[in-house]
Design a protein around this motif. Structure first.
Motif, PDB file in Angstrom:
ATOM      1  N   ASP B  89       0.807  -1.220   0.000  1.00 40.77           N
ATOM      2  CA  ASP B  89       0.000   0.000   0.000  1.00 40.77           C
ATOM      3  C   ASP B  89       0.839   1.269   0.000  1.00 40.77           C
ATOM      4  O   ASP B  89       0.308   2.369  -0.139  1.00 40.77           O
ATOM      5  CB  ASP B  89      -0.928  -0.013   1.217  1.00 40.77           C
ATOM      6  CG  ASP B  89      -1.839  -1.221   1.186  1.00 40.77           C
ATOM      7  OD1 ASP B  89      -2.628  -1.336   0.237  1.00 40.77           O
ATOM      8  OD2 ASP B  89      -1.730  -2.070   2.099  1.00 40.77           O
ATOM      9  N   GLY B  90       2.137   1.119   0.192  1.00 40.05           N
ATOM     10  CA  GLY B  90       2.985   2.298   0.173  1.00 40.05           C
ATOM     11  C   GLY B  90       4.435   1.909   0.271  1.00 40.05           C
ATOM     12  O   GLY B  90       4.769   0.882   0.860  1.00 40.05           O
ATOM     13  N   ILE B  91       5.293   2.732  -0.348  1.00 39.61           N
ATOM     14  CA  ILE B  91       6.726   2.436  -0.363  1.00 39.61           C
ATOM     15  C   ILE B  91       7.491   3.707   0.007  1.00 39.61           C
ATOM     16  O   ILE B  91       7.149   4.802  -0.439  1.00 39.61           O
ATOM     17  CB  ILE B  91       7.176   1.975  -1.771  1.00 39.61           C
ATOM     18  CG1 ILE B  91       6.560   0.607  -2.107  1.00 39.61           C
ATOM     19  CG2 ILE B  91       8.702   1.893  -1.864  1.00 39.61           C
ATOM     20  CD1 ILE B  91       6.794   0.160  -3.536  1.00 39.61           C
ATOM     21  N   ALA B  92       8.513   3.536   0.836  1.00 38.95           N
ATOM     22  CA  ALA B  92       9.463   4.621   1.066  1.00 38.95           C
ATOM     23  C   ALA B  92      10.836   4.061   0.743  1.00 38.95           C
ATOM     24  O   ALA B  92      11.178   2.971   1.179  1.00 38.95           O
ATOM     25  CB  ALA B  92       9.407   5.083   2.518  1.00 38.95           C
ATOM     26  N   THR B  93      11.614   4.766  -0.057  1.00 40.01           N
ATOM     27  CA  THR B  93      12.923   4.239  -0.449  1.00 40.01           C
ATOM     28  C   THR B  93      13.922   5.361  -0.667  1.00 40.01           C
ATOM     29  O   THR B  93      13.537   6.519  -0.837  1.00 40.01           O
ATOM     30  CB  THR B  93      12.812   3.392  -1.739  1.00 40.01           C
ATOM     31  OG1 THR B  93      14.102   2.850  -2.045  1.00 40.01           O
ATOM     32  CG2 THR B  93      12.341   4.219  -2.927  1.00 40.01           C
ATOM     33  N   VAL B  94      15.189   4.997  -0.661  1.00 36.71           N
ATOM     34  CA  VAL B  94      16.224   5.949  -1.052  1.00 36.71           C
ATOM     35  C   VAL B  94      16.366   5.882  -2.571  1.00 36.71           C
ATOM     36  O   VAL B  94      16.050   4.875  -3.192  1.00 36.71           O
ATOM     37  CB  VAL B  94      17.586   5.620  -0.417  1.00 36.71           C
ATOM     38  CG1 VAL B  94      17.521   5.710   1.089  1.00 36.71           C
ATOM     39  CG2 VAL B  94      18.057   4.236  -0.835  1.00 36.71           C
ATOM     40  N   ILE B  95      16.817   6.968  -3.151  1.00 32.16           N
ATOM     41  CA  ILE B  95      17.146   6.990  -4.578  1.00 32.16           C
ATOM     42  C   ILE B  95      18.584   7.466  -4.657  1.00 32.16           C
ATOM     43  O   ILE B  95      18.855   8.659  -4.528  1.00 32.16           O
ATOM     44  CB  ILE B  95      16.244   7.981  -5.351  1.00 32.16           C
ATOM     45  CG1 ILE B  95      14.774   7.566  -5.237  1.00 32.16           C
ATOM     46  CG2 ILE B  95      16.662   8.048  -6.822  1.00 32.16           C
ATOM     47  CD1 ILE B  95      14.408   6.303  -5.936  1.00 32.16           C
ATOM     48  N   VAL B  96      19.500   6.522  -4.815  1.00 30.13           N
ATOM     49  CA  VAL B  96      20.908   6.908  -4.796  1.00 30.13           C
ATOM     50  C   VAL B  96      21.508   6.967  -6.191  1.00 30.13           C
ATOM     51  O   VAL B  96      22.696   7.153  -6.365  1.00 30.13           O
ATOM     52  CB  VAL B  96      21.747   5.964  -3.907  1.00 30.13           C
ATOM     53  CG1 VAL B  96      21.497   6.254  -2.443  1.00 30.13           C
ATOM     54  CG2 VAL B  96      21.437   4.514  -4.223  1.00 30.13           C
ATOM     55  N   ALA B 109       3.941   3.939  -9.831  1.00 31.36           N
ATOM     56  CA  ALA B 109       2.934   4.970 -10.074  1.00 31.36           C
ATOM     57  C   ALA B 109       1.777   4.404 -10.899  1.00 31.36           C
ATOM     58  O   ALA B 109       0.605   4.648 -10.611  1.00 31.36           O
ATOM     59  CB  ALA B 109       3.579   6.160 -10.789  1.00 31.36           C
ATOM     60  N   GLU B 110       2.121   3.610 -11.929  1.00 32.37           N
ATOM     61  CA  GLU B 110       1.092   2.970 -12.748  1.00 32.37           C
ATOM     62  C   GLU B 110       0.157   2.116 -11.913  1.00 32.37           C
ATOM     63  O   GLU B 110      -1.050   2.093 -12.110  1.00 32.37           O
ATOM     64  CB  GLU B 110       1.747   2.041 -13.778  1.00 32.37           C
ATOM     65  CG  GLU B 110       1.996   2.656 -15.129  1.00 32.37           C
ATOM     66  CD  GLU B 110       2.929   1.760 -15.938  1.00 32.37           C
ATOM     67  OE1 GLU B 110       2.718   0.522 -15.918  1.00 32.37           O
ATOM     68  OE2 GLU B 110       3.871   2.301 -16.558  1.00 32.37           O
ATOM     69  N   LYS B 111       0.743   1.384 -10.993  1.00 35.09           N
ATOM     70  CA  LYS B 111      -0.054   0.494 -10.165  1.00 35.09           C
ATOM     71  C   LYS B 111      -0.759   1.236  -9.031  1.00 35.09           C
ATOM     72  O   LYS B 111      -1.462   0.618  -8.239  1.00 35.09           O
ATOM     73  CB  LYS B 111       0.836  -0.598  -9.557  1.00 35.09           C
ATOM     74  CG  LYS B 111       1.404  -1.546 -10.587  1.00 35.09           C
ATOM     75  CD  LYS B 111       2.216  -2.643  -9.938  1.00 35.09           C
ATOM     76  CE  LYS B 111       1.386  -3.888  -9.722  1.00 35.09           C
ATOM     77  NZ  LYS B 111       2.199  -5.039  -9.291  1.00 35.09           N
ATOM     78  N   GLY B 112      -0.488   2.536  -8.950  1.00 32.03           N
ATOM     79  CA  GLY B 112      -1.135   3.335  -7.913  1.00 32.03           C
ATOM     80  C   GLY B 112      -0.555   3.140  -6.525  1.00 32.03           C
ATOM     81  O   GLY B 112      -1.219   3.386  -5.522  1.00 32.03           O
ATOM     82  N   ILE B 113       0.684   2.694  -6.455  1.00 34.96           N
ATOM     83  CA  ILE B 113       1.321   2.567  -5.142  1.00 34.96           C
ATOM     84  C   ILE B 113       2.030   3.875  -4.807  1.00 34.96           C
ATOM     85  O   ILE B 113       2.927   4.304  -5.541  1.00 34.96           O
ATOM     86  CB  ILE B 113       2.356   1.424  -5.143  1.00 34.96           C
ATOM     87  CG1 ILE B 113       1.691   0.096  -5.534  1.00 34.96           C
ATOM     88  CG2 ILE B 113       3.037   1.323  -3.784  1.00 34.96           C
ATOM     89  CD1 ILE B 113       2.664  -1.047  -5.721  1.00 34.96           C
ATOM     90  N   PRO B 114       1.622   4.555  -3.751  1.00 38.14           N
ATOM     91  CA  PRO B 114       2.311   5.795  -3.391  1.00 38.14           C
ATOM     92  C   PRO B 114       3.761   5.514  -3.008  1.00 38.14           C
ATOM     93  O   PRO B 114       4.026   4.576  -2.264  1.00 38.14           O
ATOM     94  CB  PRO B 114       1.499   6.332  -2.216  1.00 38.14           C
ATOM     95  CG  PRO B 114       0.732   5.173  -1.696  1.00 38.14           C
ATOM     96  CD  PRO B 114       0.538   4.221  -2.824  1.00 38.14           C
ATOM     97  N   LEU B 115       4.666   6.326  -3.535  1.00 36.82           N
ATOM     98  CA  LEU B 115       6.081   6.111  -3.263  1.00 36.82           C
ATOM     99  C   LEU B 115       6.749   7.418  -2.862  1.00 36.82           C
ATOM    100  O   LEU B 115       6.647   8.421  -3.572  1.00 36.82           O
ATOM    101  CB  LEU B 115       6.760   5.515  -4.500  1.00 36.82           C
ATOM    102  CG  LEU B 115       8.212   5.057  -4.321  1.00 36.82           C
ATOM    103  CD1 LEU B 115       8.492   3.824  -5.165  1.00 36.82           C
ATOM    104  CD2 LEU B 115       9.205   6.162  -4.643  1.00 36.82           C
ATOM    105  N   ILE B 116       7.381   7.374  -1.706  1.00 33.92           N
ATOM    106  CA  ILE B 116       8.053   8.558  -1.166  1.00 33.92           C
ATOM    107  C   ILE B 116       9.527   8.253  -1.054  1.00 33.92           C
ATOM    108  O   ILE B 116       9.903   7.149  -0.660  1.00 33.92           O
ATOM    109  CB  ILE B 116       7.472   8.903   0.224  1.00 33.92           C
ATOM    110  CG1 ILE B 116       6.007   9.310   0.093  1.00 33.92           C
ATOM    111  CG2 ILE B 116       8.285   9.984   0.912  1.00 33.92           C
ATOM    112  CD1 ILE B 116       5.305   9.475   1.426  1.00 33.92           C
ATOM    113  N   THR B 117      10.375   9.194  -1.443  1.00 33.27           N
ATOM    114  CA  THR B 117      11.800   8.947  -1.237  1.00 33.27           C
ATOM    115  C   THR B 117      12.210   9.520   0.117  1.00 33.27           C
ATOM    116  O   THR B 117      11.700  10.551   0.567  1.00 33.27           O
ATOM    117  CB  THR B 117      12.676   9.549  -2.351  1.00 33.27           C
ATOM    118  OG1 THR B 117      12.322  10.902  -2.527  1.00 33.27           O
ATOM    119  CG2 THR B 117      12.480   8.803  -3.641  1.00 33.27           C
TER     120      THR B 117
END
Lengths: 324, 326, 244
Positions: B89-96, B109-117
């Motif tokens: 239902d949600g993802i938080a990740t680093v973008i290195v 985003a296509e699948k509608g999963i909110p993603l926060i870095t």
């Protein structure tokens, strides 16, 4: 002839010559290199990495590998610090840490000998397991290191040196004598030189290997403790990559990957060479991005020179032991 | 400083209260937090503590995925793809890395999963990919602030030489911080400072980094300041004392809060550090993801890392550091 | 026939589901050279591994010099006076001649086995003497064994067995990969040992060598003894028939 003989019978001889040559060249490259102040800095971590390399060397002589030393380097002092935080006195805590290290060595030996898994793989697994244990037992947050401990006896300063250098000397000399002058040392060489021959001649090769595995782990654990005492902090990531540094030092010092050849003094020289190389790269201000390239290139060059001198010596030697 | 802590405490109290009232309505929301570091990174353990607390407060199912060794980007990417495949239902990740993750993030985003870095963002920020928000330190800005803070304590009339310790060459978080510091130093030169600077590969290990810094200073005695790209530079304190360097002779500054850094600060060898408040980087994304899922609210950027800590702040910081939240 | 030096009765060995020795009965007379022949898998190497303590029999008894012997480890065999010399695994190539002679049975200045200070000087001296006794002349006991030829290595191994007063010597393929000159030398060693009353079990694929040096020929096939005759009673072609 004597000189060539020495090159062949003493595995560390060519590494020693290289150390001398590099010291000379480096002193020309940087006026700071041969100063006391510089040596004081360079020598600080030497006891730590050299003790790990000694353990790896003795294990390699017996024909096995240990990739888990870098993780034990963190696990063992972590156990010690946690025991201290729980109120145990320092000696008890140190023994606790060393016992855990010995158990890791025992596990490595068990997996390698009883389960028949090559030690390269067995200890690769242990590399991950021991590192994970380090984090698990501290729950991710290692307790702060007690700064008020009296640690003069192990990392105190004597003039330019740290007491830990004398620990290295003491342990190195004892293990060197054990390896060269004691029957068990002879069995270690025999086991690594030809395991079948050693077994056929009545040597308990499993006992020999279990001993060297445990010794290797305990030296790594003790070395980790020295580092913790010196920098007065414990982080779960300490020692990461030391297994490769230790193997590099071991091989530069003349030990054979296949076993049966190597020496304690060679391991120490190997550790010194690596430290000197790193030092000169910093002193001559090599660009940051080239740093690892330089370290890697010099490792390869060092081992190549090592092999070449030994081959030349072997060829010169061949005619000498002629019979009737 | 005290204000900041008060703010965090009151925010936390508020959130705890909120969490309690919402405890019933929370069903099985699944959030995953991902990083490119190994489990032995103390800093990330603090983020994990924040995440665990938030997940407890909001009654959601959380998981943090580390990699087996530090900096294994490929494994991190694979973890991310697996997570997206699981329809969390949600993802938080680093973008290195600026490009490596773009495709996966677009798929989320296509699948509608909110993603926060969190912690480390694409260097192009919001333009780099389709993540919703960034919660963490503006790394470049923070580097800039550290250099600026260091020069405050130094003499403009004297020649100065600054050593920049790049912990992980090629990784954007380290390059960004050092880049920010370098920018400020260049501005200072333009402003009339008699200043030079140089960057070395300083490694990411307290012992090794300490060694390299001391060896460098030995070879370059005119060095007057050191900027580290993280906390490992604090390992230099011990060997600087061995070299007879007095407190204040060499100004050192860097990032994060760890006991050794605070100790060196008390001993006078470290002038300042910027805390990026990792606890918030673990707590806030969970909170935001929760609101997005529950009420359709939108994500928002948070700069968690402007807290400049100087020796006089150490006392108050240490208490929270021991709790594992700073 | 005099009282046998070594007898085995009903010797069986299973390796998992493989029945390698099938109820072997054999008497080996004192002070003779026994040529042990057999094709690969006939059971001869299983038999000597049991005698030398590398493997333990699954079933059956071993009698050595009239008494039942329990051989669980190589050291048990050596303590009885049974010494086995394997073609490739008798020596540690990187180690010196002196150390190889005393491997596992080092001379100590002090201490107990496993924790004792080596007596290098005595080992070097005794090794040189033992090697000279078998008629081999090497310059130094400190040279590594890898510098020796195959024949010289056999000589050192035999010198080792003699030094430790072995009463039975098992030679596993001692002439493999040796030059003609060196082969003759090894066969000469075998005759020397018989003269000294040592029982020798000589295993080789080279039936000419076996026939030349042995008093008796014992042939194995499919895990059991198929022939046990005096050397004069047989010829090389006959031996080939026996084992195929």
């Amino acid at each position: 002839m004597h000189f060539k003989k020495m090159l062949q019978t003493k595995p560390e001889a060519s590494a020693f010559l290289m150390l001398m040559a590099m010291t000379f060249v480096f002193s020309l490259l940087s006026p700071t290199f041969l100063t006391l102040g510089n040596f004081q800095i360079v020598l600080q971590p030497i006891p730590e990495i050299a003790l790990v390399a000694i353990g790896v060397t003795i294990l390699m002589i017996s024909g096995e590998f240990d990739l888990s030393v870098g993780s034990v380097f963190a696990l063992s002092p972590m156990v010690m610090v946690l025991l201290m935080a729980a109120g145990f006195p320092l000696p008890v805590s140190m023994i606790g840490g060393l016992v855990v290290a010995a158990l890791v060595g025992l596990a490595n030996a068990f997996i390698t000998i009883r389960l028949g898994i090559p030690s390269f793989i067995a200890t690769l697994g242990m590399l991950f397991m021991a590192r994970s244990m380090t984090v698990v037992i501290s729950d991710g947050f290692p307790p702060p290191f007690p700064r008020d401990l009296d640690l003069w006896w192990i990392v105190g300063k004597v003039d330019l040196l740290r007491v830990s250098v004398f620990w290295l000397l003491g342990i190195g000399i004892l293990l060197g004598i054990w390896l060269r002058k004691f029957d068990f040392g002879s069995w270690i060489f025999a086991t690594g030189g030809s395991q079948e021959s050693a077994r056929n001649m009545g040597i308990n090769v499993n006992l020999v290997k279990t001993t060297t595995f445990m010794l290797c782990s305990m030296l790594a654990g003790f070395a980790g403790m020295i580092q913790v005492f010196r920098i007065k902090a414990i982080v779960p990531s300490m020692g990461t990559g030391y297994e490769l540094t230790a193997i590099a030092a071991t091989v530069i010092g003349g030990a054979a990957l296949a076993g049966g050849v190597g020496s304690v003094i060679g391991a120490v020289i190997g550790a010194l060479l690596l430290a000197f190389i790193e030092n000169i790269i910093i002193l001559t201000r090599v660009d940051a991005n080239w740093f690892r390239f330089a370290v890697g290139a010099i490792i390869v060059i060092a081992v190549t020179i090592n092999k070449m001198t030994r081959d030349v010596a072997a060829r010169a030697k061949y005619k000498e032991v002629e019979d009737d | 400083m005290k204000k900041t802590i008060l703010k965090i405490c009151s925010a936390a109290a508020f959130i705890v209260g909120l969490g309690a009232t919402n405890a019933f309505s929370a069903d099985d929301l699944k959030f995953t937090v991902l990083t490119q570091t190994g489990i032995d990174n103390t800093f990330w353990q603090t983020i994990k503590r924040g995440m665990d607390d938030a997940c407890e407060d909001y009654q959601v199912d959380c998981q943090m995925l580390f990699t087996s060794e530090n900096g294994n980007l490929q494994m991190h990417l694979q973890n991310l793809e697996t997570t997206i495949g699981q329809d969390v239902d949600g993802i938080a990740t680093v973008i290195v890395d600026d490009n490596l993750y773009d495709e996966a993030i677009a798929r989320a985003a296509e699948k509608g999963i909110p993603l926060i870095t969190i912690n480390v963002d694409d260097t192009e920020g919001a333009d780099g990919n389709s993540r919703l928000a960034f919660i963490g330190q503006d790394l470049f800005q923070a580097g800039y602030e550290v250099a600026k803070g260091l020069l405050v304590g130094m003499d403009k009339s004297q020649p100065q030489h600054v050593l920049l310790g790049l912990a992980r060459p090629g990784e954007s978080w380290a390059e960004d911080r050092i880049g920010g510091a370098r920018l400020y130093l260049d501005e200072a030169i333009a402003d009339g400072w008699n200043l030079t600077h140089e960057t070395i590969d300083s490694a990411n290990d307290i012992s090794v980094t300490g060694q390299r810094i001391c060896q460098y200073i030995l070879g370059n005695r005119k060095t007057t300041a050191v900027v580290g790209s993280a906390f490992w530079f604090a390992g230099a304190g011990e060997c600087l004392r061995d070299m007879g360097v007095k407190p204040g002779e060499i100004h050192m500054g860097g990032f994060d809060l760890v006991p050794i850094l605070l100790d060196e600060m008390k001993l006078g060898y470290v002038d300042l550090t910027i805390d990026q408040q990792p606890y918030l980087q673990g707590y806030l994304p969970i909170q935001q993801l929760y609101f997005i899922n529950k009420f359709g609210l939108s994500a928002f950027d948070v700069n968690t890392g402007k807290a400049l800590i100087r020796p006089e702040d150490v006392g108050s910081v240490e208490k929270y550091s021991a709790m594992g939240v700073r | 026939m005099t009282k046998p030096h070594l007898s085995v009765r009903g010797l069986h060995k299973w390796y998992g589901s493989v029945h390698a020795l099938r109820g072997l009965d054999l008497d080996i007379p004192q002070g003779q050279v026994i040529g042990l022949i057999g094709d690969n898998g006939a059971g001869k190497s299983t038999f000597i591994k049991i005698l030398s303590g590398v493997h333990k029999q699954t079933e059956g008894q071993i009698f050595f010099e009239g008494k039942e012997a329990h051989i669980a480890r190589p050291r048990d065999a050596m303590n009885l006076g049974i010494e086995t010399i394997y073609q490739y695994t008798a020596m540690v190539p990187e180690m010196s001649i002196a150390r190889n002679v005393f491997i596992g049975r080092e001379k100590r200045k002090w201490g107990v086995r496993g924790f004792g200070m080596l007596d290098h000087a005595a080992m070097a001296e005794e090794a040189m003497a033992a090697i000279a006794d078998v008629g081999l002349h090497l310059r130094s006991a400190d040279a590594p064994v890898k510098d020796l030829s195959g024949g010289q290595r056999q000589g050192v191994a035999i010198a080792r067995a003699m030094h430790f007063r072995s009463r039975m010597l098992i030679l596993d393929e001692p002439t493999n990969h040796l030059s003609v000159k060196e082969t003759n030398k090894v066969l000469e060693y075998v005759r020397q040992m018989r003269e000294q009353g040592i029982t020798v079990i000589f295993i080789s694929h080279n039936l000419h060598h076996v026939h030349e040096v042995s008093d008796r020929i014992v042939a194995f096939s499919r895990g059991n003894k198929v022939a046990d005759l005096l050397s004069e009673e047989t010829t090389v072609p006959h031996m080939i028939d026996l084992i195929t």
